[in-house]
Write a protein that holds these residues in place. Structure first.
Motif, PDB file in Angstrom:
ATOM      1  N   PRO B 996       7.971 -37.969  -7.755  1.00 38.52           N
ATOM      2  CA  PRO B 996       8.319 -36.772  -6.981  1.00 38.52           C
ATOM      3  C   PRO B 996       8.634 -35.569  -7.865  1.00 38.52           C
ATOM      4  O   PRO B 996       8.351 -34.437  -7.490  1.00 38.52           O
ATOM      5  N   SER B 997       9.183 -35.815  -9.048  1.00 42.42           N
ATOM      6  CA  SER B 997       9.581 -34.679  -9.866  1.00 42.42           C
ATOM      7  C   SER B 997       8.524 -34.322 -10.904  1.00 42.42           C
ATOM      8  O   SER B 997       8.732 -33.412 -11.693  1.00 42.42           O
ATOM      9  N   GLY B 998       7.422 -35.023 -10.899  1.00 43.06           N
ATOM     10  CA  GLY B 998       6.349 -34.675 -11.824  1.00 43.06           C
ATOM     11  C   GLY B 998       6.509 -35.251 -13.209  1.00 43.06           C
ATOM     12  O   GLY B 998       5.828 -34.838 -14.131  1.00 43.06           O
ATOM     13  N   HIS B 999       7.431 -36.195 -13.378  1.00 48.14           N
ATOM     14  CA  HIS B 999       7.575 -36.825 -14.685  1.00 48.14           C
ATOM     15  C   HIS B 999       6.737 -38.086 -14.806  1.00 48.14           C
ATOM     16  O   HIS B 999       6.825 -38.791 -15.786  1.00 48.14           O
ATOM     17  N   ALA B1000       6.004 -38.376 -13.769  1.00 46.84           N
ATOM     18  CA  ALA B1000       5.070 -39.495 -13.832  1.00 46.84           C
ATOM     19  C   ALA B1000       3.811 -39.072 -13.104  1.00 46.84           C
ATOM     20  O   ALA B1000       3.885 -38.479 -12.027  1.00 46.84           O
ATOM     21  N   ASP B1001       2.683 -39.333 -13.730  1.00 41.41           N
ATOM     22  CA  ASP B1001       1.425 -38.995 -13.082  1.00 41.41           C
ATOM     23  C   ASP B1001       1.162 -39.990 -11.966  1.00 41.41           C
ATOM     24  O   ASP B1001       1.362 -41.194 -12.142  1.00 41.41           O
ATOM     25  N   THR B1002       0.714 -39.475 -10.853  1.00 40.44           N
ATOM     26  CA  THR B1002       0.453 -40.375  -9.733  1.00 40.44           C
ATOM     27  C   THR B1002      -0.869 -41.081  -9.940  1.00 40.44           C
ATOM     28  O   THR B1002      -1.752 -40.579 -10.640  1.00 40.44           O
ATOM     29  N   VAL B1003      -0.998 -42.226  -9.297  1.00 35.07           N
ATOM     30  CA  VAL B1003      -2.228 -43.001  -9.427  1.00 35.07           C
ATOM     31  C   VAL B1003      -3.405 -42.196  -8.906  1.00 35.07           C
ATOM     32  O   VAL B1003      -4.487 -42.214  -9.488  1.00 35.07           O
ATOM     33  N   SER B1004      -3.182 -41.450  -7.839  1.00 40.39           N
ATOM     34  CA  SER B1004      -4.308 -40.702  -7.287  1.00 40.39           C
ATOM     35  C   SER B1004      -4.777 -39.621  -8.264  1.00 40.39           C
ATOM     36  O   SER B1004      -5.982 -39.415  -8.427  1.00 40.39           O
TER      37      SER B1004
END
Lengths: 356, 1171
Positions: B996-1004
């Motif tokens: 949610p905070s952009g510190h992890a890239d989403t799988v999509s």
């Protein structure tokens, strides 16, 4: 049993597809292997045996691109087993020359002796291995089996930090200079290598001048001698003449039905490598066509969505290989391939002599 | 729908306010920040001011700067007097810990920690005191100048914590640190004692001075208070027995009725007691039996009660023999100073203590009526963490007291002598060794013994694990519990909800210490003590009514809240919320300490103010009506460097909350989740994890035990240790030749510096089955990858040789390498000495093989008797004691470093560092960052490896069966993210809860990148078999995964033996790999052979191949004889004849047993029969 409706002498289309194509569906590829048995299609009166004249007739090599280091060519009309044999030989059995022994007189850099030696070993050396002999452990190094390099660098006390790159490896055509205080050196060269006709024009050196070997701080020095010998990739990857040799089967993209209008746009959009094009069929009518099937990387985007697997089929042509070789620089890629053929024939010859 | 409405409302509120009060341009700036991405910057800012191990350093600094001064000024410590001469005194005026230095040839030289590591010294600084004392008739003052030690008296040396305020490394920049031989990424927070790095682990224990209501084994309610003051520690229990309430204390031989105690403290009226506890009939009813018992005992007055207690008390040595009135006084004294020692009693004014007991009783009664009121012992708010500073303070005070005791003894001794030749100067009596050795020994052994408090802890310190950077860092955040490891209770081991954000939920060992050893989370801070006086004064001014003015009635009225300050009752307040709010406002304004916690407990009608040390707390963003106080412009200023974390604190945007105060707040994870009731907003959700768990990418997608496994394994991974790793000489050092930073990083990785000191390599992994050598998590490795340097590691082993000096003034020596004269007459260096230089010590860079002598040492044969000229002894007076290299046979190592130095006892030492470079082999252990460990099953040629259409050949192949049961989805995402990262040339992130905070890239997003680069969105590639050349009938999940090489290597473990050494005593084969021992055929294996009937096999294994022995037995007397080789006959010593002798074979151990039995007068006789 008589089946009149079946034409004799040729396979029905679905079997022909299975025989000649790999179908790459969204979930898994199928029909990946080729049928070896000569009598596999006997029922259809089709002879599946491999015949020399057929092979001669069908086999083709088309060079698509060639430069100093890379080659890409098509091998058409050949079985995967053979293509793979070339690939395997290229990686593991075509000989090159690589540094095998490093004599360290001084190394005050941070990099450890073994690590430095390991790095040196991986430096590709531009020397034609065909001009050299293999060296066994017992043999004394001579001008026919050993190339000697010297690396003698120092970072002076007042200087900046220096990078030590592969162009500082100096070729010693006259053989070893070590040990310095002894008359019997590590090598016994009959003549200087640069007097040999093959090396007069160009000195033996690393293929790339900018491979970092070590970095020196002021006051540090490296003084070593490296002996390169001939070997094959099977013993150590440093002797592998290729960065990699690989092949892929020729992609074939088939539109199972006409794809028109918005669907066509969608298809063109989904493909990241632009395999499809749009053909204008008159005012407002657009139809998708397969323009560049060779570019297909098999990302399966075009067969991913709902119902798309009914419209598009991705295939690979079984007996058509796009072969590519990236040379490390010892030999030009086209020579590498001919070398691999020589090695394969040699192997076949050996089998034949041993069988008879 | 509902949610949305609320959110809109807030925004409306904000808008309205702004429209009315603010001009338009500022309106935008004032708008609450929308995404949490921006707030992340607070974290590096926080770590910049606080550091990762700030808790240790803060605690030590507090000890050195404040606590140590308090200790010397404490009553009983400050003055040393003499029983002999009443005029004599020694008074400590001040104490100061100086700069780290070492005395060498009577010169003080400054030292750096790295010197201490190399030279096996202690990194310590002198403790100097300013003193005033009498010398004869004059009064001497010795005072240091402006904190300098000259003039002051040195009483010992204090081991210094690295990076503390007295350490030479504090405040240094990277270049200066490098000059001092120190790694800038090293966190400090440990000690260097005798050359080894020692960390004092954080100790977890139950809060001191707090009332804890609990149930005992029989289910009765019991209250316990552990009082702790400088002078005394005592535990007071108030228990319920047969429905009556008793006080249990170890100064009383028996449980005493609580009413008696109260009466002894002057609360003579039963009515008053009942009022104090609470007039409500439900309380009075429970209290009645206790009151009855008291009257049944006939105790009505204070005097009677004290007499009763006087009898009950244990005989103390001080007053033995005295009776009557004194016993009463003594009882009163015990009540005043020992029972509930932390409640101050001035001139026997017992009222505060009475009220304290009454409050305890009231709490107990409440707990009896309502079981919810029982306190949770495992609740983190009831825990205190004891750090290095506190532990050292305890030890120092004890040593200081003992030193003063010794001093007093020597003063008395000297002054008692009638005529002395010289003036007595006490300054000359002080032996600095006592303190130095005491502190040094405690830290190096880890045994903390303070007899005064009956404290005897073992294993308080540990050697800092330098296996990898993370191991060392993780060691600094470790917390051990005082709880017994063997007890089978789940409570203390379980994950407490109150640990949220304070202690890492993942990082705990498996096995017996599971849940008892914990680790701090990333943003946790541990408080140090704070001055109490001003805070108490402040509370009074804010309307806390003093206790002495109140009756019991007022104490428990509906609206009054009792105000506790560090466990002591200050008074009551009638408007608790307002009081708490004012205090918090003052704290946010910086008027009172930032770590003071204010906790209102409406259930217990109490307010707890805490300023004591050892509480865990963490920073949170303050929110008003659910709107974060941190605005966009604050973060911009932070980014531009106009602001630091302390500014945020000072301006009241951020504050520290401890576990108790968290209970008064509503904390939202993100701004979006905030409601008007929200009081705080988390800074970053991933800070609930600690350092070790922070390395795992996408940990929130993994099954939780996998993260715990990785936390344990990350500490065993090889890689870089520190920037100064090649200058260190450690006992064992594992380094990776080509370490890499992970392609899939997390924010924690960047914060702790793992990207600079990584421990692993990004390997291209294909998830498929291959060759059958990959079952049970084994991995298949590509030989070409290994050739090119994958998983290559360096093992450095240290060996220390000290040249001993003996009492007879002889010493060990090192001589030139031995020479052999060859047949031709030439002189040659002896074969095993060839690696030595001419000085007899191995040359750096020489290859060393097992059996080589690397130090040609000799020792004197005679080390006892005096030798005439020890310097010029003949060679024959020495015996050879060379240092021989023992390594794995067939392997060849290199001498990496040789250090010639002397330690602080002036012993000459030679340290040799021997380096061995290893490439991975079958059986070496590898692991990804998801608790997926596996050994190398086989090594396969590159041409046999599968390859993709792009020609990519994996480095290793992992069996897909590793996934379904482990459920490490995070690893799959790491693979995808790594692949996307390689293609797009950008490091991808996988911070915990970071989507949610952009510190992890989403799988999509990752899938999209993959597709854009022509890969399948699923990460599965079309693969050709390298053996047949045909495509595989499945798409293969392939991509880069960060792999760690673990320290467990086959080379260190493999062992086999055919013949070998035997134990001298039993003649059986030795045991263990290090002694080249045999493999035991144990009892169970023996049972199998018996069951199978393989009797000859048993005989062969247990006797013939082990310790077969031939003896002569006298068939007549059944005793063992011997074989006389001269006469060539067997003889029986008992029968004195050679007749009737028989030969038999038996295990030597059996023969030994017979002889041992004989030696204790038991005679085993062997009765032989014909076989």
């Amino acid at each position: 049993m008589e089946m009149d409706d079946l034409p004799k002498g040729e396979l029905p289309p679905h079997l022909e597809l299975q025989r000649t194509r790999v179908v790459c569906a969204a979930d898994a590829p199928s029909y990946t292997e080729s049928v070896q048995y000569s009598g596999a299609y006997m029922a259809y009166d089709v002879d599946n045996s491999l015949r020399m004249e057929d092979f001669r007739k069908n086999f083709r090599v088309e060079i698509k691109s060639l430069n100093e280091d890379d080659i890409e060519f098509d091998l058409i009309g050949i079985d995967a087993a053979l293509a793979n044999a070339f690939r395997r030989i290229l990686i593991a059995e075509v000989p090159t020359v690589a540094i095998e022994k490093v004599y360290i007189a001084n190394n005050t850099s941070v990099i450890q002796d073994e690590v430095l030696a390991h790095r040196l070993g991986l430096v590709p050396i531009k020397a034609d291995p065909r001009l050299f002999d293999y060296k066994t452990d017992e043999e004394i190094a001579n001008e026919k089996n050993t190339i000697v390099f010297k690396l003698d660098v120092e970072c002076t006390h007042m200087g900046e930090r220096v990078k030590n790159a592969s162009d500082q490896l100096k070729w010693l055509p006259a053989g070893s200079e070590m040990p310095p205080d002894s008359k019997t050196k590590f090598t016994s060269f009959g003549c200087s290598q640069d007097s040999l006709p093959a090396f007069t024009s160009e000195a033996i050196a690393s293929r790339y001048p900018d491979i970092v070997l070590a970095k020196l701080r002021p006051g540090q020095a490296i003084e070593i001698e490296a002996h390169a010998v001939k070997g094959i990739g099977k013993t150590h990857a440093k002797w592998s003449p290729v960065a990699t040799a690989k092949y892929r089967m020729l992609p074939e993209v088939v539109l199972l039905e006409d794809i028109e209008g918005d669907l066509a746009d969608e298809l063109v959009r989904t493909c990241p490598v632009n395999v499809f094009d749009i053909e204008d069929m008159g005012p407002g009518e657009r139809r998708a066509t397969v323009a560049r099937p060779r570019d297909c990387t098999l990302c399966r985007e075009c067969v991913r969505g709902d119902g798309w697997d009914k419209r598009v089929q991705l295939r690979r042509v079984k007996e058509h290989f796009i072969f590519s070789i990236e040379s490390t620089g010892a030999l030009p890629p086209e020579v590498l391939f001919t070398e691999s053929i020589k090695i394969l024939t040699e192997k076949c010859q050996r089998i034949l002599t041993e069988l008879l | 729908m509902k949610k949305k409405k609320v959110k809109k409302k807030i925004i409306d509120n904000v808008n309205n306010r702004q429209q009315t009060h603010q001009p338009l341009c500022i309106r935008e700036m004032e708008f609450p920040i929308k995404s949490t991405v921006d707030k992340y910057q607070l974290l590096p800012a926080f770590l910049k001011v606080r550091g990762l191990v700030k808790q240790h350093i803060d605690s030590f600094n507090y000890f050195i700067n404040c606590e140590i001064k308090k200790i010397i000024h404490a009553t009983g410590n400050e003055k040393v007097t003499s029983d002999v001469d009443p005029n004599f005194y020694l008074k400590y005026l001040d104490i100061f810990v100086g700069e780290p230095c070492v005395e060498q040839d009577y010169i003080y030289e400054p030292i750096t920690p790295h010197q201490c590591r190399l030279r096996d010294m202690t990194y310590a600084a002198p403790i100097s005191v300013d003193v005033e004392y009498t010398r004869g008739r004059e009064i001497v003052v010795r005072r240091g100048k402006e904190g300098k030690q000259e003039g002051a008296l040195v009483i010992g040396r204090m081991p210094l914590m690295l990076r503390s305020c007295r350490c030479v490394l504090s405040g240094k920049n990277e270049a200066q640190l490098a000059k001092a031989g120190e790694c800038p990424l090293d966190p400090g927070g440990y000690f260097v004692v005798k050359g080894t790095e020692k960390v004092i682990l954080i100790q977890e224990q139950l809060s001191k001075n707090r009332i804890i209501i609990d149930t005992d084994s029989s289910g009765n309610v019991a209250a316990s208070v552990t009082s702790s003051t400088h002078e005394r520690k005592s535990k007071t229990n108030i228990i319920v027995k047969h429905e009556r309430i008793f006080l249990r204390h170890n100064t009383f031989s028996d449980d005493v009725p609580i009413v008696v105690v109260l009466k002894a403290m002057g609360m003579e009226s039963d009515q008053e007691i009942v009022q104090m506890v609470g007039r409500d009939p439900k309380y009075a009813g429970i209290l009645a039996p206790s009151l009855q018992e008291c009257s049944a005992l006939g105790i009505h007055t204070q005097q009677q009660a004290l007499e009763y207690l006087g009898v009950k008390k244990l005989l103390s040595c001080l007053y033995t023999g005295l009776l009557g009135v004194l016993q009463v006084d003594e009882a009163r004294d015990i009540l005043a100073t020992v029972v509930l020692a932390h409640v101050p009693v001035h001139q026997f004014e017992f009222r505060p203590k009475c009220i304290y007991i009454a409050v305890i009783i009231r709490k107990m009664l409440e707990a009896m009526l309502n079981t919810d009121a029982v306190d949770d012992k495992d609740y983190v708010g009831n825990k205190r963490l004891e750090l290095a500073g506190q532990l050292l303070a305890l030890l120092f005070e004890d040593l200081f007291k003992r030193m003063n005791g010794e001093l007093k003894k020597s003063v008395d001794m000297t002054l008692a002598k009638a005529n002395r030749s010289t003036q007595f100067d006490i300054a000359k009596c002080i032996r600095p060794d006592f303190l130095s050795n005491g502190l040094e020994h405690a830290i190096s052994s880890g045994n903390w013994t303070v007899k005064r408090f009956k404290m005897d802890r073992k294993g308080v310190t540990q050697v800092v694990s330098r296996l990898s950077f993370i191991a060392a860092l993780g060691h600094m955040t470790r917390i051990t519990s005082q709880f017994e490891k063997t007890r089978k209770v789940s409570g203390p081991r379980a994950l407490q909800p109150s640990q949220w954000g304070m202690l890492c939920p993942c990082d705990t060992p498996e096995g017996e210490a599971c849940g008892l050893v914990k680790n701090l989370a990333l943003m946790t801070h541990v408080t140090t003590d704070e001055e109490e006086g001003p805070l108490i004064a402040l509370c009074t001014t804010l309307g806390v009514e003093d206790l002495s003015m109140l009756s019991g009635e007022e104490l428990h009225s509906q609206h009054t809240y009792i105000v506790f300050f560090n466990g002591i009752i200050l008074g009551v307040h009638r408007r608790p919320q307002r009081f708490a709010e004012t205090l918090r406002k003052l704290r946010r304004a910086g008027k009172i300490g930032e770590f003071v916690s204010i906790h209102v407990n409406p259930g217990q009608h109490s307010i707890h103010i805490a300023s004591d040390g050892g509480r865990v707390c963490r920073p949170l963003v303050i929110a008003d009506n659910g709107v974060s106080r941190i605005k966009e412009h604050h973060m911009k200023e932070l980014k531009d460097g106009f602001r630091t974390f302390d500014d945020f604190l000072r301006e009241g945007l951020v504050e520290y909350l401890d576990v108790n105060e968290e209970n008064n707040s509503l904390i939202a994870l993100y701004e979006a989740d905030a409601t008007p009731a929200t009081t705080h907003i988390e800074i970053e959700p991933f800070t609930i994890l600690g350092v070790c768990a922070g390395l795992i990418p996408y940990p929130h997608h993994n099954q939780s035990p996998r993260n715990t496994y990785q936390c344990a394994m990350g500490k065993q991974a090889m890689g870089n240790i520190a920037y100064n790793q090649l200058h260190r000489i450690d006992t064992l050092l594992y380094l990776l030749v080509y370490p890499q930073r992970p392609l899939l990083t997390t924010k924690t990785i960047e914060l702790v510096g793992y990207d600079k000191l990584g421990a692993g390599q990004n390997a291209t992994v294909a998830v498929m089955s291959y060759s059958g050598y990959d079952i049970e998590d084994a991995i298949v490795m590509n030989k070409a990858s290994l050739d090119r340097g994958f998983g290559r590691c360096i093992v450095l082993k240290k060996s220390v040789t000290a040249l001993k000096k003996y009492n007879n003034r002889t010493a060990d020596r090192i001589v030139a390498p031995d020479m052999n004269t060859s047949a031709k007459g030439g002189v040659q260096v002896a074969p095993r000495h060839q690696i030595q230089d001419r000085d007899g010590i191995a040359a750096v860079g020489e290859m060393i093989r097992p059996g080589d002598i690397y130090i040609n040492k000799q020792s004197p044969i005679n080390t006892r008797d005096n030798v005439m000229n020890p310097q010029a002894m003949p060679d024959s007076a020495y015996k050879r004691t060379p240092q021989t290299y023992k390594g794995p046979p067939g392997e060849c190592a290199v001498v990496d470093k040789v250090l010639l130095t002397s330690n602080d006892e002036n012993h000459f030492i030679v340290k040799c560092l021997i380096r061995h470079t290893r490439r991975p082999e079958v059986g070496d252990k590898f692991s990804s960052r998801h608790g997926q460990k596996g050994v190398c099953g086989t090594i396969v040629q590159q041409e046999d490896f599968p390859f993709s259409e792009r020609g990519i050949c994996p480095d290793l192949i992992m069996n897909p069966h590793g996934f379904p049961s482990r459920m490490t989805v995070g690893k799959m995402i790491e693979l995808l993210g790594g692949k996307a990262g390689v293609m797009s040339g950008r490091f991808h992130y996988g911070s915990a809860f970071g989507e949610p905070s952009g510190h992890a890239d989403t799988v999509s997003a990752i899938s999209e990148t993959l597709v854009n680069h022509g890969f399948s969105y699923s990460g599965k590639d079309f693969i050709y078999s390298g053996i047949t050349g045909y495509p595989l009938q499945a798409y293969i999940f392939m991509g880069p995964v960060y792999y760690q090489k673990l320290k467990h290597m086959v080379l260190d473990k493999m062992h086999a033996r055919a013949r070998g050494p035997r134990v001298v005593l039993t003649r059986q084969p030795t045991e263990g790999r290090s002694r080249e021992g045999g493999l035991r055929l144990g009892e169970m294996e023996r049972d199998c052979l018996i069951a199978y009937g393989a009797s000859m096999m048993i005989l062969e294994r247990l006797m013939i191949s082990s310790d077969q022995f031939q003896i002569q037995v006298c068939t007549k007397c059944g005793m063992m004889g011997y074989y006389n080789h001269k006469l060539k006959i067997a003889l029986c010593t008992y029968c004195k004849s050679g007749e009737n002798m028989a030969t038999m074979k038996l295990p030597y151990a059996c023969k030994l047993l017979f002889q041992e039995l004989q030696s204790m007068n038991i005679l085993p006789r062997l009765q032989l029969s014909e076989a």
